[in-house]
Design a protein around this motif. Sequence first.
Motif, PDB file in Angstrom:
ATOM      1  N   LYS A  35      97.052  49.151  61.861  1.00 23.76           N
ATOM      2  CA  LYS A  35      98.502  49.319  62.006  1.00 23.76           C
ATOM      3  C   LYS A  35      99.271  48.499  60.968  1.00 23.76           C
ATOM      4  O   LYS A  35     100.481  48.311  61.095  1.00 23.76           O
ATOM      5  CB  LYS A  35      98.939  48.892  63.410  1.00 23.76           C
ATOM      6  CG  LYS A  35      98.347  49.744  64.521  1.00 23.76           C
ATOM      7  CD  LYS A  35      98.794  49.240  65.885  1.00 23.76           C
ATOM      8  CE  LYS A  35      98.212  50.084  67.008  1.00 23.76           C
ATOM      9  NZ  LYS A  35      98.578  49.546  68.339  1.00 23.76           N
ATOM     10  N   ALA A  36      98.568  48.020  59.949  1.00 25.76           N
ATOM     11  CA  ALA A  36      99.166  47.121  58.954  1.00 25.76           C
ATOM     12  C   ALA A  36     100.383  47.737  58.269  1.00 25.76           C
ATOM     13  O   ALA A  36     101.439  47.105  58.174  1.00 25.76           O
ATOM     14  CB  ALA A  36      98.121  46.711  57.924  1.00 25.76           C
ATOM     15  N   LEU A  37     100.247  48.960  57.778  1.00 27.15           N
ATOM     16  CA  LEU A  37     101.348  49.572  57.029  1.00 27.15           C
ATOM     17  C   LEU A  37     102.566  49.801  57.920  1.00 27.15           C
ATOM     18  O   LEU A  37     103.706  49.590  57.486  1.00 27.15           O
ATOM     19  CB  LEU A  37     100.905  50.891  56.388  1.00 27.15           C
ATOM     20  CG  LEU A  37      99.810  50.804  55.326  1.00 27.15           C
ATOM     21  CD1 LEU A  37      99.707  52.137  54.582  1.00 27.15           C
ATOM     22  CD2 LEU A  37     100.030  49.673  54.356  1.00 27.15           C
ATOM     23  N   ASP A  38     102.317  50.213  59.159  1.00 25.43           N
ATOM     24  CA  ASP A  38     103.437  50.404  60.097  1.00 25.43           C
ATOM     25  C   ASP A  38     104.148  49.083  60.355  1.00 25.43           C
ATOM     26  O   ASP A  38     105.390  49.020  60.416  1.00 25.43           O
ATOM     27  CB  ASP A  38     102.932  50.976  61.427  1.00 25.43           C
ATOM     28  CG  ASP A  38     102.497  52.424  61.302  1.00 25.43           C
ATOM     29  OD1 ASP A  38     102.937  53.098  60.348  1.00 25.43           O
ATOM     30  OD2 ASP A  38     101.701  52.882  62.144  1.00 25.43           O
ATOM     31  N   LEU A  49     100.610  37.620  54.497  1.00 26.16           N
ATOM     32  CA  LEU A  49      99.373  36.844  54.564  1.00 26.16           C
ATOM     33  C   LEU A  49      98.318  37.768  55.147  1.00 26.16           C
ATOM     34  O   LEU A  49      98.453  38.241  56.282  1.00 26.16           O
ATOM     35  CB  LEU A  49      99.543  35.609  55.441  1.00 26.16           C
ATOM     36  CG  LEU A  49     100.540  34.554  54.966  1.00 26.16           C
ATOM     37  CD1 LEU A  49     100.603  33.402  55.963  1.00 26.16           C
ATOM     38  CD2 LEU A  49     100.163  34.028  53.581  1.00 26.16           C
ATOM     39  N   LEU A  50      97.269  38.044  54.395  1.00 26.01           N
ATOM     40  CA  LEU A  50      96.306  39.078  54.758  1.00 26.01           C
ATOM     41  C   LEU A  50      94.893  38.520  54.843  1.00 26.01           C
ATOM     42  O   LEU A  50      94.339  38.055  53.845  1.00 26.01           O
ATOM     43  CB  LEU A  50      96.370  40.210  53.722  1.00 26.01           C
ATOM     44  CG  LEU A  50      95.429  41.394  53.893  1.00 26.01           C
ATOM     45  CD1 LEU A  50      95.698  42.120  55.205  1.00 26.01           C
ATOM     46  CD2 LEU A  50      95.574  42.352  52.709  1.00 26.01           C
ATOM     47  N   ASP A  51      94.318  38.572  56.055  1.00 23.23           N
ATOM     48  CA  ASP A  51      92.937  38.141  56.237  1.00 23.23           C
ATOM     49  C   ASP A  51      91.990  39.188  55.650  1.00 23.23           C
ATOM     50  O   ASP A  51      92.313  40.382  55.625  1.00 23.23           O
ATOM     51  CB  ASP A  51      92.652  37.944  57.730  1.00 23.23           C
ATOM     52  CG  ASP A  51      91.260  37.387  57.980  1.00 23.23           C
ATOM     53  OD1 ASP A  51      90.881  36.422  57.298  1.00 23.23           O
ATOM     54  OD2 ASP A  51      90.556  37.923  58.859  1.00 23.23           O
ATOM     55  N   LEU A  52      90.811  38.747  55.195  1.00 23.05           N
ATOM     56  CA  LEU A  52      89.851  39.685  54.612  1.00 23.05           C
ATOM     57  C   LEU A  52      88.873  40.248  55.630  1.00 23.05           C
ATOM     58  O   LEU A  52      88.639  41.447  55.701  1.00 23.05           O
ATOM     59  CB  LEU A  52      89.048  38.995  53.500  1.00 23.05           C
ATOM     60  CG  LEU A  52      89.653  38.948  52.110  1.00 23.05           C
ATOM     61  CD1 LEU A  52      88.617  38.460  51.119  1.00 23.05           C
ATOM     62  CD2 LEU A  52      90.206  40.291  51.681  1.00 23.05           C
ATOM     63  N   MET A  53      88.264  39.357  56.423  1.00 24.95           N
ATOM     64  CA  MET A  53      87.184  39.763  57.321  1.00 24.95           C
ATOM     65  C   MET A  53      87.763  40.279  58.636  1.00 24.95           C
ATOM     66  O   MET A  53      87.927  39.518  59.592  1.00 24.95           O
ATOM     67  CB  MET A  53      86.242  38.592  57.569  1.00 24.95           C
ATOM     68  CG  MET A  53      85.730  37.938  56.295  1.00 24.95           C
ATOM     69  SD  MET A  53      84.810  39.087  55.242  1.00 24.95           S
ATOM     70  CE  MET A  53      83.313  39.251  56.185  1.00 24.95           C
ATOM     71  N   MET A  54      88.068  41.576  58.666  1.00 30.06           N
ATOM     72  CA  MET A  54      88.643  42.196  59.855  1.00 30.06           C
ATOM     73  C   MET A  54      87.893  43.472  60.195  1.00 30.06           C
ATOM     74  O   MET A  54      87.193  44.045  59.364  1.00 30.06           O
ATOM     75  CB  MET A  54      90.134  42.512  59.624  1.00 30.06           C
ATOM     76  CG  MET A  54      91.014  41.307  59.405  1.00 30.06           C
ATOM     77  SD  MET A  54      92.779  41.721  59.357  1.00 30.06           S
ATOM     78  CE  MET A  54      92.903  42.654  57.819  1.00 30.06           C
ATOM     79  N   GLU A  55      88.039  43.899  61.431  1.00 29.78           N
ATOM     80  CA  GLU A  55      87.469  45.160  61.905  1.00 29.78           C
ATOM     81  C   GLU A  55      88.576  46.017  62.533  1.00 29.78           C
ATOM     82  O   GLU A  55      89.507  45.463  63.105  1.00 29.78           O
ATOM     83  CB  GLU A  55      86.385  44.884  62.962  1.00 29.78           C
ATOM     84  CG  GLU A  55      85.169  44.130  62.445  1.00 29.78           C
ATOM     85  CD  GLU A  55      84.321  44.963  61.493  1.00 29.78           C
ATOM     86  OE1 GLU A  55      84.501  46.209  61.478  1.00 29.78           O
ATOM     87  OE2 GLU A  55      83.509  44.378  60.772  1.00 29.78           O
ATOM     88  N   PRO A  56      88.538  47.322  62.412  1.00 33.01           N
ATOM     89  CA  PRO A  56      87.482  48.147  61.808  1.00 33.01           C
ATOM     90  C   PRO A  56      87.634  48.334  60.300  1.00 33.01           C
ATOM     91  O   PRO A  56      86.794  48.942  59.670  1.00 33.01           O
ATOM     92  CB  PRO A  56      87.643  49.486  62.537  1.00 33.01           C
ATOM     93  CG  PRO A  56      89.109  49.572  62.810  1.00 33.01           C
ATOM     94  CD  PRO A  56      89.556  48.158  63.093  1.00 33.01           C
ATOM     95  N   ILE A  57      88.729  47.814  59.701  1.00 32.98           N
ATOM     96  CA  ILE A  57      88.871  47.894  58.245  1.00 32.98           C
ATOM     97  C   ILE A  57      89.120  46.498  57.702  1.00 32.98           C
ATOM     98  O   ILE A  57      89.657  45.638  58.391  1.00 32.98           O
ATOM     99  CB  ILE A  57      90.000  48.857  57.813  1.00 32.98           C
ATOM    100  CG1 ILE A  57      91.360  48.382  58.340  1.00 32.98           C
ATOM    101  CG2 ILE A  57      89.704  50.278  58.268  1.00 32.98           C
ATOM    102  CD1 ILE A  57      92.530  49.209  57.842  1.00 32.98           C
ATOM    103  N   SER A  58      88.710  46.277  56.481  1.00 37.68           N
ATOM    104  CA  SER A  58      88.819  44.948  55.875  1.00 37.68           C
ATOM    105  C   SER A  58      90.193  44.728  55.247  1.00 37.68           C
ATOM    106  O   SER A  58      90.973  45.672  55.069  1.00 37.68           O
ATOM    107  CB  SER A  58      87.750  44.770  54.803  1.00 37.68           C
ATOM    108  OG  SER A  58      88.085  45.523  53.643  1.00 37.68           O
TER     109      SER A  58
END
Length: 204
Positions: A35-38, A49-58
Amino acid sequence: MLILLIDDNEKLCGLYQQILAKGGHDARIETDPTKALDAIRAVKPDLLLLDLMMEPISGWDVLEQIRSSPELAELPVIILTGKVLTAPEALKYGMIIEGFIMKPLERNMLLAAIDEVKNVLDESEERYLRALSSGMSPDKALSCKTAIKKMKMLLFLRETLSKQERLMSQGIDEGSDLMNNLSALREMIAREFSRIHQETENCP
Protein backbone atom coordinates in the motif's frame (compact mmCIF):
# COMPACT_ATOMS: atom_id res chain seq x y z
CA MET A 1 9.41 17.86 7.71
CA LEU A 2 6.39 15.69 6.96
CA ILE A 3 7.89 12.21 6.83
CA LEU A 4 6.34 8.91 5.80
CA LEU A 5 7.95 5.76 7.21
CA ILE A 6 7.31 2.50 5.35
CA ASP A 7 8.38 -0.54 7.38
CA ASP A 8 6.53 -3.79 8.05
CA ASN A 9 7.84 -3.92 11.64
CA GLU A 10 5.10 -2.15 13.60
CA LYS A 11 7.10 -1.94 16.85
CA LEU A 12 10.06 -0.28 15.15
CA CYS A 13 7.72 2.09 13.35
CA GLY A 14 6.32 3.27 16.68
CA LEU A 15 9.81 3.80 18.07
CA TYR A 16 11.02 5.72 15.00
CA GLN A 17 7.86 7.80 15.01
CA GLN A 18 8.59 8.89 18.59
CA ILE A 19 12.20 9.74 17.70
CA LEU A 20 11.10 11.78 14.69
CA ALA A 21 8.43 13.60 16.70
CA LYS A 22 11.01 14.56 19.34
CA GLY A 23 13.16 15.89 16.51
CA GLY A 24 10.33 18.20 15.44
CA HIS A 25 9.10 16.16 12.48
CA ASP A 26 5.56 15.03 11.67
CA ALA A 27 5.91 11.30 11.02
CA ARG A 28 3.28 9.00 9.50
CA ILE A 29 3.50 5.20 9.21
CA GLU A 30 2.60 2.54 6.65
CA THR A 31 3.36 -1.09 7.61
CA ASP A 32 2.03 -2.74 4.42
CA PRO A 33 4.53 -2.21 1.56
CA THR A 34 1.87 -3.17 -1.01
CA LYS A 35 0.00 0.00 0.00
CA ALA A 36 3.10 2.23 -0.21
CA LEU A 37 2.07 4.24 -3.26
CA ASP A 38 -1.44 4.84 -1.92
CA ALA A 39 0.04 6.01 1.40
CA ILE A 40 2.46 8.36 -0.38
CA ARG A 41 -0.34 9.89 -2.44
CA ALA A 42 -2.51 10.32 0.65
CA VAL A 43 0.17 11.76 2.95
CA LYS A 44 2.16 13.75 0.33
CA PRO A 45 5.34 13.59 2.45
CA ASP A 46 8.42 15.79 2.11
CA LEU A 47 10.60 12.72 2.67
CA LEU A 48 10.18 8.94 2.61
CA LEU A 49 11.99 6.57 4.99
CA LEU A 50 11.89 3.16 3.30
CA ASP A 51 12.86 -0.15 4.87
CA LEU A 52 14.43 -2.76 2.57
CA MET A 53 13.66 -6.13 4.15
CA MET A 54 9.87 -6.32 3.90
CA GLU A 55 7.24 -8.85 2.87
CA PRO A 56 5.58 -9.57 0.49
CA ILE A 57 7.59 -7.00 -1.53
CA SER A 58 10.95 -5.47 -0.74
CA GLY A 59 11.91 -1.84 -0.33
CA TRP A 60 13.74 -2.00 -3.65
CA ASP A 61 10.45 -3.06 -5.30
CA VAL A 62 8.68 -0.10 -3.69
CA LEU A 63 11.48 2.24 -4.78
CA GLU A 64 11.14 1.08 -8.39
CA GLN A 65 7.39 1.69 -8.26
CA ILE A 66 7.99 5.22 -6.94
CA ARG A 67 10.60 6.14 -9.53
CA SER A 68 8.45 4.79 -12.38
CA SER A 69 5.43 6.83 -11.25
CA PRO A 70 5.62 10.33 -12.84
CA GLU A 71 3.90 12.18 -9.98
CA LEU A 72 6.05 10.52 -7.31
CA ALA A 73 9.37 10.17 -9.12
CA GLU A 74 11.02 13.19 -7.45
CA LEU A 75 10.11 12.19 -3.88
CA PRO A 76 13.27 12.15 -1.72
CA VAL A 77 13.91 8.64 -0.35
CA ILE A 78 16.18 7.48 2.47
CA ILE A 79 16.74 3.72 2.57
CA LEU A 80 16.74 1.99 5.98
CA THR A 81 18.37 -1.42 6.22
CA GLY A 82 20.19 -3.84 8.48
CA LYS A 83 22.51 -5.01 5.70
CA VAL A 84 25.37 -3.39 3.85
CA LEU A 85 24.65 -2.04 0.38
CA THR A 86 26.18 -4.45 -2.14
CA ALA A 87 28.03 -3.36 -5.29
CA PRO A 88 25.18 -4.50 -7.62
CA GLU A 89 22.64 -2.62 -5.44
CA ALA A 90 24.85 0.47 -5.44
CA LEU A 91 25.10 0.30 -9.23
CA LYS A 92 21.36 -0.17 -9.75
CA TYR A 93 19.90 2.08 -7.06
CA GLY A 94 22.66 4.34 -5.77
CA MET A 95 21.83 7.32 -7.96
CA ILE A 96 18.06 7.23 -7.39
CA ILE A 97 18.02 7.57 -3.60
CA GLU A 98 18.88 10.51 -1.35
CA GLY A 99 20.31 8.65 1.61
CA PHE A 100 21.12 5.31 3.22
CA ILE A 101 20.97 4.53 6.96
CA MET A 102 22.06 1.32 8.65
CA LYS A 103 19.88 -0.28 11.34
CA PRO A 104 19.71 -0.42 14.30
CA LEU A 105 19.13 3.33 14.33
CA GLU A 106 20.27 5.56 17.14
CA ARG A 107 18.20 8.67 17.75
CA ASN A 108 20.97 11.10 16.83
CA MET A 109 21.94 9.09 13.75
CA LEU A 110 18.41 9.13 12.33
CA LEU A 111 17.80 12.83 12.98
CA ALA A 112 21.26 13.78 11.68
CA ALA A 113 20.66 11.85 8.44
CA ILE A 114 17.33 13.60 7.92
CA ASP A 115 18.88 17.01 8.64
CA GLU A 116 21.65 16.26 6.14
CA VAL A 117 19.17 15.32 3.41
CA LYS A 118 17.07 18.41 4.16
CA ASN A 119 20.17 20.60 3.85
CA VAL A 120 21.00 19.02 0.50
CA LEU A 121 17.42 19.51 -0.73
CA ASP A 122 17.44 23.15 0.40
CA GLU A 123 20.81 23.72 -1.25
CA SER A 124 19.65 22.11 -4.51
CA GLU A 125 16.49 24.25 -4.56
CA GLU A 126 18.58 27.37 -3.93
CA ARG A 127 20.87 26.38 -6.79
CA TYR A 128 17.85 25.91 -9.07
CA LEU A 129 16.36 29.32 -8.25
CA ARG A 130 19.75 31.00 -8.63
CA ALA A 131 20.19 29.39 -12.05
CA LEU A 132 16.74 30.52 -13.17
CA SER A 133 17.30 34.08 -11.97
CA SER A 134 20.55 34.20 -13.94
CA GLY A 135 18.61 33.61 -17.16
CA MET A 136 19.36 29.90 -17.51
CA SER A 137 16.69 27.74 -19.17
CA PRO A 138 14.51 25.59 -16.86
CA ASP A 139 16.11 22.38 -18.19
CA LYS A 140 19.64 23.58 -17.52
CA ALA A 141 18.61 25.02 -14.15
CA LEU A 142 17.19 21.60 -13.26
CA SER A 143 20.55 20.02 -14.07
CA CYS A 144 22.17 22.41 -11.62
CA LYS A 145 19.59 21.41 -9.00
CA THR A 146 19.93 17.65 -9.40
CA ALA A 147 23.73 17.86 -9.44
CA ILE A 148 23.78 18.75 -5.73
CA LYS A 149 21.82 15.62 -4.79
CA LYS A 150 23.75 13.36 -7.16
CA MET A 151 27.10 14.60 -5.88
CA LYS A 152 26.15 13.70 -2.31
CA MET A 153 25.20 10.16 -3.31
CA LEU A 154 28.35 9.75 -5.38
CA LEU A 155 30.44 10.59 -2.34
CA PHE A 156 28.50 7.97 -0.35
CA LEU A 157 28.96 5.38 -3.13
CA ARG A 158 32.68 6.12 -3.22
CA GLU A 159 32.86 5.41 0.51
CA THR A 160 30.88 2.19 -0.03
CA LEU A 161 33.32 1.12 -2.74
CA SER A 162 36.32 1.83 -0.53
CA LYS A 163 34.83 -0.18 2.36
CA GLN A 164 34.08 -3.18 0.15
CA GLU A 165 37.55 -3.08 -1.37
CA ARG A 166 39.09 -3.06 2.12
CA LEU A 167 36.93 -6.00 3.20
CA MET A 168 37.81 -8.11 0.19
CA SER A 169 40.08 -11.03 0.91
CA GLN A 170 43.33 -11.10 -1.02
CA GLY A 171 42.53 -14.48 -2.51
CA ILE A 172 39.58 -13.33 -4.63
CA ASP A 173 39.97 -14.14 -8.29
CA GLU A 174 40.18 -10.97 -10.37
CA GLY A 175 37.59 -12.40 -12.71
CA SER A 176 35.07 -13.11 -9.97
CA ASP A 177 31.60 -11.56 -9.92
CA LEU A 178 32.54 -9.44 -6.89
CA MET A 179 35.60 -8.02 -8.61
CA ASN A 180 33.59 -7.31 -11.76
CA ASN A 181 30.85 -5.60 -9.77
CA LEU A 182 33.33 -3.43 -7.90
CA SER A 183 35.06 -2.54 -11.15
CA ALA A 184 31.71 -1.58 -12.72
CA LEU A 185 30.86 0.51 -9.65
CA ARG A 186 34.22 2.28 -9.80
CA GLU A 187 33.68 3.09 -13.49
CA MET A 188 30.13 4.33 -12.85
CA ILE A 189 31.29 6.65 -10.08
CA ALA A 190 34.06 8.12 -12.24
CA ARG A 191 31.68 8.53 -15.19
CA GLU A 192 29.00 10.25 -13.08
CA PHE A 193 31.53 12.59 -11.44
CA SER A 194 32.74 13.61 -14.91
CA ARG A 195 29.22 14.06 -16.27
CA ILE A 196 28.05 16.16 -13.32
CA HIS A 197 31.15 18.34 -13.58
CA GLN A 198 30.40 19.01 -17.26
CA GLU A 199 26.70 19.67 -16.59
CA THR A 200 27.40 22.17 -13.82
CA GLU A 201 30.41 23.94 -15.27
CA ASN A 202 28.31 27.03 -16.04
CA CYS A 203 25.95 26.82 -13.07
CA PRO A 204 25.82 30.00 -10.95
